[in-house]
Design a protein around this motif. Structure first.
Motif, PDB file in Angstrom:
ATOM      1  N   LYS A  13       0.827  -1.295  -0.099  1.00 25.88           N
ATOM      2  CA  LYS A  13      -0.057  -0.024   0.114  1.00 25.88           C
ATOM      3  C   LYS A  13       0.981   1.288   0.039  1.00 25.88           C
ATOM      4  N   MET A  14       0.508   2.365   0.745  1.00 29.92           N
ATOM      5  CA  MET A  14       1.266   3.760   0.486  1.00 29.92           C
ATOM      6  C   MET A  14       2.119   3.731   1.683  1.00 29.92           C
ATOM      7  N   ASN A  15       2.947   2.699   1.744  1.00 32.79           N
ATOM      8  CA  ASN A  15       3.880   2.591   2.835  1.00 32.79           C
ATOM      9  C   ASN A  15       5.584   2.527   2.270  1.00 32.79           C
ATOM     10  N   LEU A  16       6.451   2.819   2.834  1.00 26.06           N
ATOM     11  CA  LEU A  16       7.875   2.510   2.553  1.00 26.06           C
ATOM     12  C   LEU A  16       8.251   3.364   1.226  1.00 26.06           C
ATOM     13  N   ASN A  17       9.494   4.289   1.566  1.00 22.90           N
ATOM     14  CA  ASN A  17      10.016   5.162   0.462  1.00 22.90           C
ATOM     15  C   ASN A  17      10.850   4.080  -0.308  1.00 22.90           C
ATOM     16  N   VAL A  18      11.608   4.553  -1.184  1.00 22.58           N
ATOM     17  CA  VAL A  18      12.216   3.719  -2.008  1.00 22.58           C
ATOM     18  C   VAL A  18      13.621   3.113  -1.305  1.00 22.58           C
ATOM     19  N   GLN A  19      14.002   3.607  -0.260  1.00 26.00           N
ATOM     20  CA  GLN A  19      15.093   3.059   0.432  1.00 26.00           C
ATOM     21  C   GLN A  19      14.798   1.971   1.516  1.00 26.00           C
ATOM     22  N   GLN A  20      13.502   2.307   2.060  1.00 31.24           N
ATOM     23  CA  GLN A  20      12.949   1.512   2.931  1.00 31.24           C
ATOM     24  C   GLN A  20      12.469  -0.019   2.168  1.00 31.24           C
ATOM     25  N   ALA A  21      12.128   0.355   1.057  1.00 30.51           N
ATOM     26  CA  ALA A  21      11.373  -0.599   0.014  1.00 30.51           C
ATOM     27  C   ALA A  21      12.498  -1.852  -0.403  1.00 30.51           C
ATOM     28  N   SER A  22      13.711  -1.000  -0.463  1.00 28.23           N
ATOM     29  CA  SER A  22      14.837  -2.001  -1.005  1.00 28.23           C
ATOM     30  C   SER A  22      15.474  -2.707   0.320  1.00 28.23           C
ATOM     31  N   ILE A  23      15.463  -1.969   1.743  1.00 33.73           N
ATOM     32  CA  ILE A  23      15.741  -2.838   2.562  1.00 33.73           C
ATOM     33  C   ILE A  23      15.175  -4.048   2.821  1.00 33.73           C
ATOM     34  N   LEU A  24      14.001  -4.017   2.903  1.00 31.38           N
ATOM     35  CA  LEU A  24      12.813  -4.668   3.092  1.00 31.38           C
ATOM     36  C   LEU A  24      13.121  -6.032   2.056  1.00 31.38           C
ATOM     37  N   VAL A  25      13.256  -5.528   0.782  1.00 25.71           N
ATOM     38  CA  VAL A  25      13.555  -6.908  -0.083  1.00 25.71           C
ATOM     39  C   VAL A  25      14.873  -7.508   0.255  1.00 25.71           C
ATOM     40  N   HIS A  26      15.749  -6.815   0.738  1.00 23.02           N
ATOM     41  CA  HIS A  26      16.973  -7.308   0.901  1.00 23.02           C
ATOM     42  C   HIS A  26      16.830  -8.302   2.024  1.00 23.02           C
ATOM     43  N   GLU A  39       4.484 -19.215  -5.715  1.00 24.58           N
ATOM     44  CA  GLU A  39       4.952 -18.052  -6.270  1.00 24.58           C
ATOM     45  C   GLU A  39       4.939 -16.683  -5.393  1.00 24.58           C
ATOM     46  N   LEU A  40       5.873 -16.118  -5.456  1.00 26.56           N
ATOM     47  CA  LEU A  40       5.793 -14.757  -4.634  1.00 26.56           C
ATOM     48  C   LEU A  40       5.707 -13.480  -5.450  1.00 26.56           C
ATOM     49  N   VAL A  41       4.906 -12.630  -4.693  1.00 27.82           N
ATOM     50  CA  VAL A  41       4.731 -11.305  -5.609  1.00 27.82           C
ATOM     51  C   VAL A  41       4.701 -10.232  -4.471  1.00 27.82           C
ATOM     52  N   LEU A  42       5.426  -9.241  -5.123  1.00 26.69           N
ATOM     53  CA  LEU A  42       5.431  -7.812  -4.040  1.00 26.69           C
ATOM     54  C   LEU A  42       4.798  -6.686  -5.020  1.00 26.69           C
ATOM     55  N   ALA A  43       3.919  -5.969  -4.268  1.00 23.78           N
ATOM     56  CA  ALA A  43       3.278  -5.065  -4.487  1.00 23.78           C
ATOM     57  C   ALA A  43       3.803  -3.717  -3.879  1.00 23.78           C
ATOM     58  N   PRO A  44       4.958  -2.868  -4.203  1.00 16.28           N
ATOM     59  CA  PRO A  44       5.381  -1.986  -3.654  1.00 16.28           C
ATOM     60  C   PRO A  44       4.763  -0.610  -4.286  1.00 16.28           C
ATOM     61  N   SER A  45       5.147   0.592  -3.917  1.00  9.98           N
ATOM     62  CA  SER A  45       4.636   1.839  -4.247  1.00  9.98           C
ATOM     63  C   SER A  45       5.101   1.948  -5.746  1.00  9.98           C
ATOM     64  N   MET A  46       4.423   2.866  -6.535  1.00 13.43           N
ATOM     65  CA  MET A  46       4.851   2.949  -8.078  1.00 13.43           C
ATOM     66  C   MET A  46       6.213   3.341  -8.132  1.00 13.43           C
ATOM     67  N   LEU A  47       6.484   4.246  -7.137  1.00 11.65           N
ATOM     68  CA  LEU A  47       7.891   4.659  -7.125  1.00 11.65           C
ATOM     69  C   LEU A  47       9.074   3.772  -7.186  1.00 11.65           C
TER      70      LEU A  47
END
Ligand code: PEP
Length: 268
Positions: A13-26, A39-47
């Protein structure tokens, strides 16, 4: 369960900026192992979609957009079209209750978004589900019928298998509150709603399409409830909101899926 393959989608949803998103994926990369039947799918922000598309191990994760606009290009300030997302994502969430209720997206717009996704070779994850009031008034099946039949009405038969439906009773969504203490539906409620969805798909496109349609459950799923929810009749996986923002919870959900698939396939 269809095809013996589970689909688990994390909607950030509307959570995590780009850097935070990258840390979560890591962190998720460190914890999650590949398994062909999950099958695993991630739906981050558009950005975050573009940078994450360079970061993710595509054998582990696929990307999903949370929304898009149904016209391919033009004077629609602020919108991003499905055609712009074509090479970036496998899936797009369409008809989420946030969009239906907070942004007043009507049934017909959701239908046009499903069609635009298919036109651009992206699988729509169509969310359907009743509010607490609609359930109380005995309108659940009618609401599901209207949402499913309108959304799927413009598709060619060959395209129906590309659609995933998520049954998300609005009353069970955590809305960012404490998902682990939120009310979740009983397996019977989930099974009944999913039977209704398959019935609606069958009326439109026949029993084979209905049987093969992948249907997820979504609403306050967590590591401790995931297995029971995934084992509910007719469920092919989970759409996870709040718990997908926490790497321990999300990898706990994936672990539950591992254990379930291992038990089903009889592996040691
Ligand atoms: C959602 O909003 O799609 C969702 C499933 O949220 P949560 O898991 O937080 O209820």
């Amino acid at each position: 369960m269809n095809q013996n393959r589970l689909l688990i989608v994390g909607n950030w949803k509307m959570n995590l900026n780009v850097q935070q998103a990258s840390i979560l994926v890591h962190r998720l990369h460190e914890r999650i192992r590949i398994r062909r039947d999950i099958e695993l799918v991630l739906a981050p922000s558009m950005l975050a979609l573009q940078p994450l598309s360079l970061q993710i191990d595509r054998r582990k994760f696929r990307l999903c957009a949370q929304n898009a606009y149904f016209v391919d290009e033009g004077a629609y300030t602020g919108e991003v079209s499905f055609s712009m997302l074509q090479d970036l994502v496998h899936y797009v969430i369409v008809g989420h209750s946030d969009r239906r209720h907070k942004f007043n997206e009507p049934l017909e717009m959701i239908r046009d978004k499903v069609a635009a996704a298919i036109r651009n070779d992206i699988s729509p994850i169509l969310c359907v589900g009743e509010t607490a009031e609609e359930r109380k008034d005995g309108e659940t099946k009618q609401v599901i019928h209207d949402q499913v039949t309108t959304a799927l009405s413009n598709l060619a038969s060959r395209d129906v298998s590309k659609v995933v439906i998520a049954y998300e009773p609005v009353w069970a969504l955590s809305n960012g509150t404490d998902y682990s203490h939120h009310e979740i539906p009983t397996p019977d409620i989930i099974a009944e709603a999913i039977r209704a969805i398959r019935h609606n798909v069958s009326e439109l496109y026949g029993p084979t399409a209905a049987k093969e349609m992948r249907i997820l459950y979504g609403g306050s799923a967590s590591a401790s409830t995931a297995r029971g929810l995934m084992e509910s009749e007719g469920v092919d996986g989970l759409l996870v909101g709040g718990a997908s923002l926490n790497y321990q919870e999300f990898s706990g959900i994936v672990d539950a899926a591992y254990r379930m698939q291992t038990a089903i396939s009889g592996e040691i």
